[in-house]
Design an enzyme around this catalytic site. Structure first.
Site, PDB file in Angstrom:
ATOM      1  N   ALA A   1      43.236  44.505  39.719  1.00 30.35           N
ATOM      2  CA  ALA A   1      44.910  44.408  39.407  1.00 30.35           C
ATOM      3  C   ALA A   1      44.818  44.960  37.786  1.00 30.35           C
ATOM      4  CB  ALA A   1      45.185  42.908  39.613  1.00 30.35           C
TER       5      ALA A   1
ATOM      6  N   ARG B   1      45.012  23.461  40.151  1.00 30.70           N
ATOM      7  CA  ARG B   1      43.987  24.346  39.735  1.00 30.70           C
ATOM      8  C   ARG B   1      44.562  25.729  39.591  1.00 30.70           C
ATOM      9  NH1 ARG B   1      39.557  27.514  43.044  1.00 30.70           N
ATOM     10  NH2 ARG B   1      41.195  27.709  44.706  1.00 30.70           N
TER      11      ARG B   1
ATOM     12  N   SER C   1      38.211  26.253  49.259  1.00 34.11           N
ATOM     13  CA  SER C   1      37.129  27.482  48.983  1.00 34.11           C
ATOM     14  C   SER C   1      35.863  26.942  48.879  1.00 34.11           C
ATOM     15  CB  SER C   1      37.534  28.015  47.539  1.00 34.11           C
ATOM     16  OG  SER C   1      39.064  28.272  47.488  1.00 34.11           O
TER      17      SER C   1
ATOM     18  N   TRP D   1      45.231  39.609  40.337  1.00 29.43           N
ATOM     19  CA  TRP D   1      44.985  38.973  38.800  1.00 29.43           C
ATOM     20  C   TRP D   1      44.518  37.719  38.969  1.00 29.43           C
ATOM     21  CZ3 TRP D   1      48.321  35.405  38.391  1.00 29.43           C
ATOM     22  CH2 TRP D   1      49.511  35.438  39.221  1.00 29.43           C
ATOM     23  N   ASN D   2      45.054  37.128  39.869  1.00 28.05           N
ATOM     24  CA  ASN D   2      44.805  35.394  39.783  1.00 28.05           C
ATOM     25  C   ASN D   2      43.261  34.816  39.741  1.00 28.05           C
ATOM     26  OD1 ASN D   2      44.663  35.733  42.551  1.00 28.05           O
ATOM     27  ND2 ASN D   2      45.562  33.919  42.797  1.00 28.05           N
TER      28      ASN D   2
ATOM     29  N   GLU E   1      43.433  39.560  52.798  1.00 29.66           N
ATOM     30  CA  GLU E   1      43.787  38.127  52.297  1.00 29.66           C
ATOM     31  C   GLU E   1      45.160  38.184  51.707  1.00 29.66           C
ATOM     32  OE1 GLU E   1      42.071  35.481  52.958  1.00 29.66           O
ATOM     33  OE2 GLU E   1      40.154  36.525  53.640  1.00 29.66           O
TER      34      GLU E   1
ATOM     35  N   GLU F   1      56.397  31.442  47.956  1.00 31.29           N
ATOM     36  CA  GLU F   1      55.276  31.108  47.265  1.00 31.29           C
ATOM     37  C   GLU F   1      55.914  30.888  45.823  1.00 31.29           C
ATOM     38  OE1 GLU F   1      52.490  34.382  47.482  1.00 31.29           O
ATOM     39  OE2 GLU F   1      50.873  32.915  47.567  1.00 31.29           O
TER      40      GLU F   1
ATOM     41  N   LYS G   1      39.330  48.488  42.928  1.00 28.06           N
ATOM     42  CA  LYS G   1      40.452  48.816  42.223  1.00 28.06           C
ATOM     43  C   LYS G   1      41.159  47.593  41.819  1.00 28.06           C
ATOM     44  CE  LYS G   1      44.581  48.606  42.054  1.00 28.06           C
ATOM     45  NZ  LYS G   1      45.147  47.790  41.272  1.00 28.06           N
TER      46      LYS G   1
ATOM     47  N   CYS H   1      46.261  31.277  45.982  1.00 30.90           N
ATOM     48  CA  CYS H   1      47.014  31.363  47.388  1.00 30.90           C
ATOM     49  C   CYS H   1      46.875  30.169  48.129  1.00 30.90           C
ATOM     50  CB  CYS H   1      46.487  32.750  47.955  1.00 30.90           C
ATOM     51  SG  CYS H   1      44.553  32.483  47.892  1.00 30.90           S
TER      52      CYS H   1
HETATM   53  P1  NAD Z   1      49.656  42.115  44.518  1.00 27.93           P
HETATM   54  O1  NAD Z   1      49.913  42.386  45.928  1.00 27.93           O
HETATM   55  O2  NAD Z   1      51.336  42.548  43.638  1.00 27.93           O
HETATM   56  O3  NAD Z   1      48.877  43.077  43.917  1.00 27.93           O
HETATM   57  C1  NAD Z   1      47.410  43.238  44.432  1.00 27.93           C
HETATM   58  C2  NAD Z   1      46.651  44.379  44.140  1.00 27.93           C
HETATM   59  O4  NAD Z   1      47.339  45.234  44.968  1.00 27.93           O
HETATM   60  C3  NAD Z   1      46.569  44.719  42.881  1.00 27.93           C
HETATM   61  O5  NAD Z   1      45.538  45.203  42.400  1.00 27.93           O
HETATM   62  C4  NAD Z   1      47.615  45.827  42.760  1.00 27.93           C
HETATM   63  O6  NAD Z   1      47.415  46.827  41.410  1.00 27.93           O
HETATM   64  C5  NAD Z   1      47.523  46.294  43.915  1.00 27.93           C
HETATM   65  N1  NAD Z   1      48.840  47.231  44.497  1.00 27.93           N
HETATM   66  C6  NAD Z   1      50.087  46.766  44.113  1.00 27.93           C
HETATM   67  N2  NAD Z   1      50.977  47.828  44.877  1.00 27.93           N
HETATM   68  C7  NAD Z   1      49.974  48.713  45.592  1.00 27.93           C
HETATM   69  C8  NAD Z   1      50.050  49.795  46.402  1.00 27.93           C
HETATM   70  N3  NAD Z   1      51.248  50.114  46.842  1.00 27.93           N
HETATM   71  N4  NAD Z   1      49.104  50.272  46.931  1.00 27.93           N
HETATM   72  C9  NAD Z   1      47.824  49.943  46.656  1.00 27.93           C
HETATM   73  N5  NAD Z   1      47.613  48.716  45.723  1.00 27.93           N
HETATM   74  C10 NAD Z   1      48.672  48.045  45.401  1.00 27.93           C
HETATM   75  O7  NAD Z   1      49.529  40.706  44.318  1.00 27.93           O
HETATM   76  P2  NAD Z   1      49.081  39.773  42.796  1.00 27.93           P
HETATM   77  O8  NAD Z   1      50.557  39.621  42.238  1.00 27.93           O
HETATM   78  O9  NAD Z   1      48.418  40.653  42.150  1.00 27.93           O
HETATM   79  O10 NAD Z   1      48.505  38.771  43.455  1.00 27.93           O
HETATM   80  C11 NAD Z   1      49.159  37.641  43.869  1.00 27.93           C
HETATM   81  C12 NAD Z   1      49.192  37.599  45.373  1.00 27.93           C
HETATM   82  O11 NAD Z   1      47.973  37.468  46.014  1.00 27.93           O
HETATM   83  C13 NAD Z   1      49.781  36.110  45.893  1.00 27.93           C
HETATM   84  O12 NAD Z   1      50.609  36.599  47.070  1.00 27.93           O
HETATM   85  C14 NAD Z   1      48.818  35.458  46.504  1.00 27.93           C
HETATM   86  O13 NAD Z   1      48.881  34.550  47.578  1.00 27.93           O
HETATM   87  C15 NAD Z   1      47.818  36.538  47.003  1.00 27.93           C
HETATM   88  N6  NAD Z   1      46.449  35.783  46.811  1.00 27.93           N
HETATM   89  C16 NAD Z   1      45.988  35.879  48.256  1.00 27.93           C
HETATM   90  C17 NAD Z   1      44.581  35.385  48.210  1.00 27.93           C
HETATM   91  C18 NAD Z   1      43.749  35.221  49.646  1.00 27.93           C
HETATM   92  O14 NAD Z   1      42.795  35.167  49.713  1.00 27.93           O
HETATM   93  N7  NAD Z   1      44.382  35.088  50.672  1.00 27.93           N
HETATM   94  C19 NAD Z   1      43.901  35.152  47.121  1.00 27.93           C
HETATM   95  C20 NAD Z   1      44.419  35.595  45.846  1.00 27.93           C
HETATM   96  C21 NAD Z   1      45.677  35.781  45.775  1.00 27.93           C
END
Ligand code: NAD
Length: 502
Positions: free
Chosen positions: A201, A303, A466, A175-176, A275, A406, A199, A309
């Site tokens: 968020a 930002r 980025s 979602w971020n 990622e 984090e 799929k 992340c």
């Molecule tokens: P999240 O892992 O909770 O969710 C990410 C996605 O996974 C969502 O679409 C969610 O619906 C889906 N999801 C959740 N459980 C699942 C399952 N069991 N099976 C399949 N899909 C599932 O993360 P978040 O809270 O949405 O985002 C924040 C996290 O993302 C932070 O840890 C951040 O560091 C990371 N992030 C990483 C990057 C990168 O490029 N490395 C970029 C942005 C965010």
């Protein structure tokens, strides 16, 4: 829901959402996108979308079932052969139109992001431009999927290597950055000749759906991009990954969910790009330009209000510059205006939800209980929205939980150090390895430190890494593979080797 501007909606759209007071957009379809049709899906259920700045419900989107997910795979499969056979130049032209269309809709898309994510409008607009760039970059890369040709060392044959589309891809986004994380996957998938299922968020589906409609209007053929929102992602994603036709998983999100998905992908040995989470250190050496380091720190920390992340999670500042750095950072962070994302004067927007506020509060309380000094903020305010004020904690002890986890919010945790060797050791003392920051006036020393930091990306005298033209990704538990650059395209291809004698 649809209202007077419903005529702006695509003709087949069922449910739609009109962004209040926004100019230049259309009624966003809020159903599932399968085979170029907007469909309510088979559950009959909908997912509420909240405005984090007010806690109020904005609208709802269709809630996909496993059967809907598999229909999306059917659509992607039906389109796969013809999209893979579409000439690269034609694929590039479609991507170029997507880029143009996103730019034309930039202000409107920024409004949607701010509404459903809570981030300040300048952050949202910055995201839209960054997101659009992936279409431009991969329009340019689509025509450069070059192979290799070599003479076998033994001399008996030629080694021909061709990079073919890997196949149907499941793309899962957080979602971020609801626009950029989607386009960073869709654009290279399409450039490589793959069809896909996104799929998004559940917190931020509207941005993805708006982008989905923009892609349709830009001429992405039926079934090439499908979108399914769901309140129960586990079963839906597992079913898609266990369908033999699916060959690629590209995930951005938490390390915890990434590990679950890697296990699911192992069932059919699906190629996976990950990622994941970060825990970025930000090193400031005594010889750094203080103003430049503060400017970089503000970008790296603030930002997206810290919901990135790549966000600086731990500041390690050398003793000589430490007091001045803390004082200036407090001054700059304290001057930021906290408020609703869509308020044009806001500089620090809302957090995504109540759980995020609770997590930040517990990390700050833990650090303070262990001896950290609150220099700014540190307490959540009253009100309906999900706000946490810009905060600075100094003299943070190394056993504080936020040194390992984090924060994902507007809290700067600062630790002093004497010896640069200690700073490097502390920076590397984490299971994460996404991005790190270094500020020093000595470029040679900066390069030497950068090479020793166990991170996929290092920003040297910069607050931002980025760039669509650069390989983005982490080492250790921050991920597998890279997005952006030519590397991101190769993630959606498979090397086909043909041994040939002529
Ligand atoms: P999240 O892992 O909770 O969710 C990410 C996605 O996974 C969502 O679409 C969610 O619906 C889906 N999801 C959740 N459980 C699942 C399952 N069991 N099976 C399949 N899909 C599932 O993360 P978040 O809270 O949405 O985002 C924040 C996290 O993302 C932070 O840890 C951040 O560091 C990371 N992030 C990483 C990057 C990168 O490029 N490395 C970029 C942005 C965010």
């Amino acid at each position: 829901m649809s209202s007077s501007t419903a005529s702006l909606a695509p003709t087949d759209a069922g449910h739609t959402y009109v962004v209040p007071d926004a100019k230049g957009g259309f009624a966003i379809p809020t159903d599932l996108l399968i085979a170029d049709k907007w469909t309510a899906g088979t559950s009959g259920k909908r997912i509420d979308v909240l405005n984090p700045s007010t806690g109020e419900v904005l609208t709802s989107v269709a809630d996909a079932t496993v059967a809907d997910g598999l229909s999306a795979v059917d659509a992607a499969a039906a389109a796969a052969a013809s999209w893979a056979a579409t000439p690269p130049r034609a694929r590039a032209n479609v991507l170029q139109r997507c880029f143009q269309s996103m730019l034309e809709h930039a202000d409107w898309l920024a409004q949607i992001i701010s509404l459903e994510n809570g981030k300040a409008l300048p952050d949202a607009r910055g995201e839209v431009l960054y997101a659009a760039e992936f279409f431009r970059w991969y329009a340019e890369e689509a025509v450069r999927i070059n192979g290799d040709l070599a003479i076998a060392p033994a001399g008996g044959n030629r080694i021909v290597v061709q990079y073919q589309p890997i196949g149907i891809a499941l793309l899962i986004t957080p979602w971020n950055f609801p626009a950029a994380m989607a386009t960073r996957k869709i654009a290279p998938a399409l450039a490589a000749g793959c069809t896909c299922i996104l799929k998004p968020a559940e917190e931020t589906p509207l941005t993805a759906l708006a982008v989905g409609e923009i892609l349709r209007r830009a001429g992405v053929p039926a079934g090439v991009v499908n979108m399914v929102n769901t309140s129960d992602p586990g079963p839906l994603c597992s079913a898609i990954l266990r369908d033999m036709r699916v060959r690629k998983l590209s995930f951005t999100g938490s390390t915890e969910v990434g590990k679950i998905l890697l296990r699911e992908a192992s069932y059919n040995v699906i190629n996976s790009s990950m990622e994941l989470g970060g825990n970025a250190p930000f090193l400031v050496l005594d010889d750094a330009d203080l103003d430049a380091a503060i400017e970089g720190a503000m970008i790296a920390k603030m930002r997206n209000a810290g919901e990135a992340c790549t966000a600086a999670n731990r500041f390690y500042v050398q003793e000589g510059i430490y007091p001045a750095f803390v004082e200036k950072l407090v001054e700059k962070m304290g001057a930021l205006k906290l408020g609703a994302g869509t308020d044009t004067t806001t500089q620090c927007g809302a957090m995504i939800n109540r759980a995020a506020i609770e997590k930040i509060t517990s990390l700050v309380d833990d650090a303070v209980a262990k001896g950290a000094k609150v220099k700014l903020g540190g307490k959540v305010g009253e009100g309906a929205g999900f706000f946490y004020p810009p905060s600075v904690l100094a003299d943070v002890p190394l056993n504080a939980n936020l040194i390992r986890e984090e924060i994902f919010g507007p809290v700067a945790a600062i630790v002093p150090f004497k010896d640069v060797e200690d700073a490097i050791r502390m920076a590397n003392d984490t299971e994460y390895g996404l991005s790190a920051y270094v500020y020093t006036g000595d470029l040679k020393r900066g390069m030497q430190i950068s090479e020793r930091l166990e991170y996929g990306m290092v920003a040297l005298n910069r607050g931002l890494v980025s760039d669509p033209a650069a390989p983005f990704g982490g080492v250790k538990q921050s991920g597998l593979g890279r997005e952006g650059a030519h590397h991101g395209l190769l993630e959606f291809t498979e090397a086909k080797y043909i041994a040939v004698s002529w």
